[in-house]
Write an enzyme that holds these catalytic residues in place. Sequence first.
Site, short mmCIF file in Angstrom:
data_model
loop_
_atom_site.label_atom_id
_atom_site.label_comp_id
_atom_site.label_asym_id
_atom_site.label_seq_id
_atom_site.Cartn_x
_atom_site.Cartn_y
_atom_site.Cartn_z
CD GLU A 1 7.44 11.73 -15.20
OE1 GLU A 1 7.57 12.99 -15.83
OE2 GLU A 1 8.52 12.92 -14.02
CG HIS B 1 -1.56 -1.61 1.86
ND1 HIS B 1 -3.12 -1.97 0.80
CD2 HIS B 1 -1.37 -2.12 2.02
CE1 HIS B 1 -3.21 -3.02 1.14
NE2 HIS B 1 -1.98 -3.16 1.64
CE LYS C 1 10.77 19.81 -11.72
NZ LYS C 1 9.89 19.36 -11.01
CB SER D 1 12.57 22.95 -15.20
OG SER D 1 11.86 23.44 -15.30
#
Length: 464
Positions: A289, A155, A282, A276
């Site tokens: 992704e 979980h 970043k 970024s």
Amino acid sequence: MKMWAGRFQKEIDSDVNDFNSSISFDKRLYKQDITGSMAHAAMLAEQGIITKEEAAAITAGLLEIMAEIEADDSILSADAEDIHMNVEALLTKKIGPAGKKLHTARSRNDQVALDVRMYAREECGSIRAQLLSLLSALAKLASMHTATVMPGYTHLQRAQPITFAHHLMAYAQMFSRDVTRLNDAYARMDEMPLGSGALATSTFPINRESVAEKLGFSDITKNSLDGVSDRDYLLELTSAISIIMMHLSRFSEEIILWCSSEFSFIELDDAYSTGSSIMPQKKNPDIAELVRGKTGRVYGSLITLLTMMKGLPLAYNKDMQEDKEAFFDAADTVKMCLKVFTPMLETMRVKADNMRRAASGGFTNATDCADYLAKKGLPFRDAYKVTGQLVHVCIERGIGLSDLTVPELKEYCPLFSDDVYDAISLDACVGGRRVMGGPAPESVRRQIDIISVFIENQTRGDLK
Ligand code: ARG
């Protein structure tokens, strides 16, 4: 002028011509198409259906066309509709009348069935090889981290301590099943459909086995209607590819989480990360992704294929021309993903200290505390309850189980003594789970050995 002009009174509408044409995407089958045609021509000559000289002219012409397409595929035209008619038209232009004999005892229906099978089996082999490299990378990485303790989750809540190697080897199991799924798909696609004709074979005395042998198929298809209209093998392969993508996507999701400063378990190499355009701090896991994102389009291809087939009467229907773009995209996508995924893993930096720190919080040793009492004779359910009470106290005091003193522990259960600290240490929690499949270093080393033997056997054996 179309090949079928004899039957028609009018030229085809130009929009219909474009709509009907598949050359823009089936041109990538040129190699399979030409190889299949050469085998067919050789068989026709063996059987005395065409002369040896005609077959030789056809073969020489086809080889030239193969080189010409390789050099410049703009020689293929939408007017000739698809790769099969393009090659035939180019051949006839090149060698004259003998070229017109190539299509004897053959239809585009069995021709495309052959080409796609040949293409699919090559793709199957490439994807399988990429999976085997990924497995080697996982085994290598795991062998360096059999003692790198990290929290295991259920979980997404810290559950019990494991090791990074144990976690990696879970993926190795998934990818090894993917390899065998490809083997299974390959075994069923290894039948040669040419000779099925349009749907009902041919009255020419063809030798299908000879064509199968020339093209390296183990067997021939057994029913001509099925031979031209079966796309199960593409469905199976695309479904195997979808499962690979699902595995890659789960793994990607974890990599994305691990890269976050909240987890900070790994850092991806600069070559496998992106920045970024506005936020200078970043470093984003875009590759992972994208792999996760591309999984959706592969599932889309699978659904396209399943839906395409579900209402088709026997035998060939033009709907089936849609199989190619869906399958090509699925195969291209998984190959592209595997190509960047493996080196992304190989180059990432593992932050073992952070993993260990995360494992020491979150009461990942609570089960072991209960087991400790159970081993001293307390029924497990009672031991579970005592430990639950201790966890509650610790949460209130902001400490861990091993921060409690023996007298404090004894207030809850007299069975506690000094040996509890060793029993609930992270290394004991991990090291004590020596059962096959467990996280103890020797157990994971056994898992790595098994996968290494698997990789070796699978690399040695080809798909057959
Ligand atoms: N381009 C077609 C396909 O990809 C080849 C077979 C065409 N057969 C036909 N009868 N129209 O499916």
